[in-house]
Scaffold this motif. Structure first.
Motif, PDB file in Angstrom:
ATOM      1  N   THR A 178     -33.934  21.399 -60.307  1.00 41.45           N
ATOM      2  CA  THR A 178     -32.876  21.499 -59.392  1.00 41.45           C
ATOM      3  C   THR A 178     -33.029  21.464 -57.608  1.00 41.45           C
ATOM      4  O   THR A 178     -32.053  21.665 -57.016  1.00 41.45           O
ATOM      5  N   SER A 179     -34.346  20.734 -57.596  1.00 36.73           N
ATOM      6  CA  SER A 179     -34.435  20.482 -56.082  1.00 36.73           C
ATOM      7  C   SER A 179     -33.625  19.289 -55.688  1.00 36.73           C
ATOM      8  O   SER A 179     -33.190  18.391 -56.303  1.00 36.73           O
ATOM      9  N   HIS A 180     -33.850  18.891 -54.373  1.00 37.73           N
ATOM     10  CA  HIS A 180     -33.373  17.890 -53.572  1.00 37.73           C
ATOM     11  C   HIS A 180     -34.389  16.813 -53.758  1.00 37.73           C
ATOM     12  O   HIS A 180     -35.530  17.141 -54.191  1.00 37.73           O
ATOM     13  N   VAL A 181     -33.938  15.344 -53.409  1.00 39.57           N
ATOM     14  CA  VAL A 181     -35.144  14.313 -53.669  1.00 39.57           C
ATOM     15  C   VAL A 181     -36.394  14.462 -52.703  1.00 39.57           C
ATOM     16  O   VAL A 181     -37.341  14.255 -53.401  1.00 39.57           O
ATOM     17  N   LEU A 182     -36.348  15.058 -51.764  1.00 38.95           N
ATOM     18  CA  LEU A 182     -37.853  15.041 -51.040  1.00 38.95           C
ATOM     19  C   LEU A 182     -38.861  15.876 -51.684  1.00 38.95           C
ATOM     20  O   LEU A 182     -39.968  15.596 -51.941  1.00 38.95           O
ATOM     21  N   ARG A 187     -43.581  16.278 -55.140  1.00 37.99           N
ATOM     22  CA  ARG A 187     -44.346  16.882 -56.394  1.00 37.99           C
ATOM     23  C   ARG A 187     -44.628  15.768 -57.341  1.00 37.99           C
ATOM     24  O   ARG A 187     -45.909  15.884 -58.233  1.00 37.99           O
ATOM     25  N   LYS A 188     -43.759  14.796 -57.730  1.00 44.87           N
ATOM     26  CA  LYS A 188     -43.922  13.973 -58.742  1.00 44.87           C
ATOM     27  C   LYS A 188     -44.997  13.001 -58.168  1.00 44.87           C
ATOM     28  O   LYS A 188     -46.051  12.680 -59.066  1.00 44.87           O
ATOM     29  N   PHE A 189     -45.284  12.679 -57.033  1.00 46.36           N
ATOM     30  CA  PHE A 189     -46.333  11.894 -56.594  1.00 46.36           C
ATOM     31  C   PHE A 189     -47.615  12.345 -56.515  1.00 46.36           C
ATOM     32  O   PHE A 189     -48.589  11.953 -57.007  1.00 46.36           O
ATOM     33  N   VAL A 202     -38.576   7.328 -60.052  1.00 46.54           N
ATOM     34  CA  VAL A 202     -37.579   7.763 -58.982  1.00 46.54           C
ATOM     35  C   VAL A 202     -36.278   7.661 -59.491  1.00 46.54           C
ATOM     36  O   VAL A 202     -35.849   6.458 -60.179  1.00 46.54           O
ATOM     37  N   TRP A 203     -35.330   8.347 -59.240  1.00 45.64           N
ATOM     38  CA  TRP A 203     -33.803   8.390 -59.850  1.00 45.64           C
ATOM     39  C   TRP A 203     -33.093   7.524 -59.071  1.00 45.64           C
ATOM     40  O   TRP A 203     -33.068   7.159 -57.818  1.00 45.64           O
ATOM     41  N   GLY A 204     -32.301   6.870 -59.818  1.00 47.49           N
ATOM     42  CA  GLY A 204     -31.155   6.003 -59.100  1.00 47.49           C
ATOM     43  C   GLY A 204     -31.827   4.517 -58.807  1.00 47.49           C
ATOM     44  O   GLY A 204     -32.874   4.096 -59.274  1.00 47.49           O
ATOM     45  N   ARG A 209     -28.832   5.991 -48.935  1.00 47.75           N
ATOM     46  CA  ARG A 209     -29.435   6.366 -47.785  1.00 47.75           C
ATOM     47  C   ARG A 209     -29.362   7.656 -47.369  1.00 47.75           C
ATOM     48  O   ARG A 209     -28.113   8.423 -47.383  1.00 47.75           O
ATOM     49  N   ARG A 210     -30.323   8.454 -46.921  1.00 42.76           N
ATOM     50  CA  ARG A 210     -30.265  10.169 -46.518  1.00 42.76           C
ATOM     51  C   ARG A 210     -30.954  10.375 -45.136  1.00 42.76           C
ATOM     52  O   ARG A 210     -31.791   9.691 -44.842  1.00 42.76           O
ATOM     53  N   GLU A 211     -30.585  11.339 -44.693  1.00 41.66           N
ATOM     54  CA  GLU A 211     -31.162  11.760 -43.382  1.00 41.66           C
ATOM     55  C   GLU A 211     -31.905  13.019 -43.666  1.00 41.66           C
ATOM     56  O   GLU A 211     -31.061  13.959 -44.558  1.00 41.66           O
ATOM     57  N   LYS A 268     -30.033   7.142 -63.927  1.00 41.88           N
ATOM     58  CA  LYS A 268     -29.861   8.312 -63.250  1.00 41.88           C
ATOM     59  C   LYS A 268     -28.739   7.900 -62.076  1.00 41.88           C
ATOM     60  O   LYS A 268     -28.754   7.138 -61.475  1.00 41.88           O
ATOM     61  N   PRO A 269     -27.958   9.171 -61.580  1.00 45.10           N
ATOM     62  CA  PRO A 269     -26.911   8.823 -60.496  1.00 45.10           C
ATOM     63  C   PRO A 269     -27.573   8.500 -59.163  1.00 45.10           C
ATOM     64  O   PRO A 269     -28.608   9.160 -58.826  1.00 45.10           O
ATOM     65  N   ASP A 270     -26.846   7.660 -58.490  1.00 39.34           N
ATOM     66  CA  ASP A 270     -27.295   7.375 -56.928  1.00 39.34           C
ATOM     67  C   ASP A 270     -26.533   8.459 -56.142  1.00 39.34           C
ATOM     68  O   ASP A 270     -27.129   9.008 -54.971  1.00 39.34           O
ATOM     69  N   GLY A 271     -25.438   9.046 -56.376  1.00 37.18           N
ATOM     70  CA  GLY A 271     -24.739   9.977 -55.525  1.00 37.18           C
ATOM     71  C   GLY A 271     -23.930   9.091 -54.497  1.00 37.18           C
ATOM     72  O   GLY A 271     -23.822   7.853 -54.462  1.00 37.18           O
ATOM     73  N   ARG A 274     -24.414   7.088 -48.565  1.00 36.68           N
ATOM     74  CA  ARG A 274     -24.899   7.391 -47.479  1.00 36.68           C
ATOM     75  C   ARG A 274     -24.613   8.619 -46.984  1.00 36.68           C
ATOM     76  O   ARG A 274     -23.093   9.094 -47.091  1.00 36.68           O
ATOM     77  N   LYS A 275     -25.194   9.406 -46.239  1.00 37.20           N
ATOM     78  CA  LYS A 275     -25.041  10.443 -45.792  1.00 37.20           C
ATOM     79  C   LYS A 275     -25.772  10.796 -44.623  1.00 37.20           C
ATOM     80  O   LYS A 275     -27.051  11.228 -44.438  1.00 37.20           O
ATOM     81  N   LEU A 276     -25.144  10.424 -43.340  1.00 37.71           N
ATOM     82  CA  LEU A 276     -25.544  10.677 -42.037  1.00 37.71           C
ATOM     83  C   LEU A 276     -24.975  11.392 -41.057  1.00 37.71           C
ATOM     84  O   LEU A 276     -23.622  10.917 -40.905  1.00 37.71           O
TER      85      LEU A 276
HETATM   86  P1  GDP Z   1     -28.006  14.356 -52.755  1.00 39.11           P
HETATM   87  O1  GDP Z   1     -28.499  14.187 -51.191  1.00 39.11           O
HETATM   88  O2  GDP Z   1     -26.867  15.601 -52.476  1.00 39.11           O
HETATM   89  O3  GDP Z   1     -27.339  13.249 -53.277  1.00 39.11           O
HETATM   90  O4  GDP Z   1     -29.122  15.287 -53.364  1.00 39.11           O
HETATM   91  P2  GDP Z   1     -30.568  14.622 -53.836  1.00 39.11           P
HETATM   92  O5  GDP Z   1     -31.316  15.173 -52.724  1.00 39.11           O
HETATM   93  O6  GDP Z   1     -30.487  15.238 -55.111  1.00 39.11           O
HETATM   94  O7  GDP Z   1     -30.534  13.253 -54.162  1.00 39.11           O
HETATM   95  C1  GDP Z   1     -30.536  12.234 -53.162  1.00 39.11           C
HETATM   96  C2  GDP Z   1     -30.896  10.573 -53.728  1.00 39.11           C
HETATM   97  O8  GDP Z   1     -32.208  10.781 -54.187  1.00 39.11           O
HETATM   98  C3  GDP Z   1     -29.665  10.555 -54.993  1.00 39.11           C
HETATM   99  O9  GDP Z   1     -29.727   8.992 -54.735  1.00 39.11           O
HETATM  100  C4  GDP Z   1     -30.923  10.674 -56.303  1.00 39.11           C
HETATM  101  O10 GDP Z   1     -30.445   9.889 -57.317  1.00 39.11           O
HETATM  102  C5  GDP Z   1     -32.278  10.281 -55.533  1.00 39.11           C
HETATM  103  N1  GDP Z   1     -33.388  10.715 -56.240  1.00 39.11           N
HETATM  104  C6  GDP Z   1     -34.584   9.919 -56.607  1.00 39.11           C
HETATM  105  N2  GDP Z   1     -35.384  10.765 -57.300  1.00 39.11           N
HETATM  106  C7  GDP Z   1     -35.238  11.866 -57.218  1.00 39.11           C
HETATM  107  C8  GDP Z   1     -35.648  13.111 -57.785  1.00 39.11           C
HETATM  108  O11 GDP Z   1     -36.692  13.184 -58.529  1.00 39.11           O
HETATM  109  N3  GDP Z   1     -34.907  14.391 -57.611  1.00 39.11           N
HETATM  110  C9  GDP Z   1     -33.563  14.134 -56.948  1.00 39.11           C
HETATM  111  N4  GDP Z   1     -33.080  15.329 -56.918  1.00 39.11           N
HETATM  112  N5  GDP Z   1     -33.032  13.078 -56.512  1.00 39.11           N
HETATM  113  C10 GDP Z   1     -33.682  11.898 -56.691  1.00 39.11           C
END
Ligand code: GDP
Length: 319
Positions: A178-182, A187-189, A202-204, A209-211, A268-271, A274-276
């Motif tokens: 349920t967490s976000h990527v960071l 945790r994974k590393f 790493v998914w996607g 790109r994210r901020e 896995k989805p990229d979503g 870009r979100k800046l």
């Molecule tokens: P978003 O900013 O709403 O899209 O939410 P996320 O933080 O969950 O994902 C941001 C991006 O990081 C997406 O492209 C994910 O596919 C990618 N990503 C890579 N590895 C992971 C992971 O282990 N967990 C999550 N949540 N996202 C990951």
């Protein structure tokens, strides 16, 4: 705000609320009013009105919300819209009834249209359709923004809304589902380094790109805006810089000291690509973030994984 003013931080147990409390204390504000959700259910109008009438806070930071990742947002659609609408309606109206001097409402960057221009200016609000998975949450947050605007227009209340970019911090959610990527990658590393695993997934594609903003910097910006005489009805809070997911993975790999491989799982989805946020308004007002991404990641890594705060993986995000 004067140091003796009574300041109510709604949602003080969450990642954002707890950072605001910490920042206020550091700056010498000591008259803080805090209630857990067990002590005060903000969805209960009578309880909220009674609390405000009795306590009469001078300032309110509204950081309480029902929150979650994409899965929770999509699954509990009714709870996300109902709980958030109730919390906002009750707290904002009670603040008006009891003469609160200024209220700061926390929104989220997901309130902007799915295909908003990048970087996203505040003026993009309500210019296009929302991301369907979190639409109920976003609609509730937009209602909160519009309530603040309406109470300013009709009653002259000093109520403002802030839109933070993706946040991370020590009180984050580290659950891999349920967490976000960071936090997920930290945790994974870390776990891969400890177990000696040859690769981290790493998914996607790694290209989105994210901020990212360190939550202590967000708290600093919130206190800055509360004290600022200028009152934009809506203001973005971010760093103005983004990074690709592949670059983020490399940065985290470095901080953790993991020497294995990074593998991308493209099933896995990229979503959103870009979100800046466009933070020129905030920069013009004189606020800039202080914590670099690498420094922030290092702080979280040390506090959560090296000093190992018990129960950290069970905590929920606030906003
Ligand atoms: P978003 O900013 O709403 O899209 O939410 P996320 O933080 O969950 O994902 C941001 C991006 O990081 C997406 O492209 C994910 O596919 C990618 N990503 C890579 N590895 C992971 C992971 O282990 N967990 C999550 N949540 N996202 C990951």
């Amino acid at each position: 705000m004067r140091h003796t003013d009574k300041i109510y931080v709604a949602g003080h147990r969450g990642m954002v609320g707890s950072a605001i409390v910490q920042r206020l204390k550091e700056l010498g504000y000591h008259h803080l009013l805090l209630r857990s959700s067990a002590e005060l259910d903000l969805r209960n109008q009578a309880a909220v009105f009674e609390f405000f009438k009795k306590e009469r806070p001078d300032y309110v930071f509204l950081a309480a919300a029902r929150v979650g990742g994409i899965l929770a947002n999509n699954t509990y659609r009714a709870e996300f819209i109902y709980d958030n609408l109730q919390i906002e309606a009750n707290v904002i109206h009670a603040a008006y009834l009891n003469g609160v001097k200024k209220l700061l409402f926390l929104g989220s960057s997901c309130i902007y249209p799915k295909f908003a221009p990048q970087p996203i200016p505040e003026s993009a609000l309500l210019t296009g359709p929302l991301e369907p998975t979190n639409e109920p949450y976003a609609i509730a947050k937009i209602a909160g923004v519009k309530m603040c605007e309406a109470y300013r227009a009709q009653y002259g209340c000093h109520f403002i809304s802030v839109m933070p970019t993706n946040l991370y911090g020590i009180n984050d959610n580290f659950d891999l589902e349920t967490s976000h990527v960071l936090p997920a990658l930290l945790r994974k590393f870390h776990e891969a380094r400890i177990s000696g695993a040859p690769e981290v997934v790493v998914w996607g594609t790694g290209t989105p790109r994210r901020e990212f903003l360190y939550v202590d910097d967000l708290a600093d910006a919130c206190v800055f805006l509360m004290n600022h005489p200028e009152e934009p009805s809506l203001i973005n809070i971010g760093t103005g810089e983004d990074i690709s997911i592949a670059e983020l993975a490399e940065l985290i790999q470095q901080v953790v000291g993991y020497t294995g491989k990074i593998v991308f799982d493209t099933t896995k989805p990229d979503g959103t690509p870009r979100k800046l946020l466009d933070v020129s308004r905030l920069h013009e007002m004189g606020w800039h973030h202080k914590t670099s991404l690498k420094e922030g990641i290092r702080k979280v890594y040390e506090a959560v994984f090296l000093q190992g705060q018990p129960g950290i993986f069970q905590r929920k995000r606030a906003v």
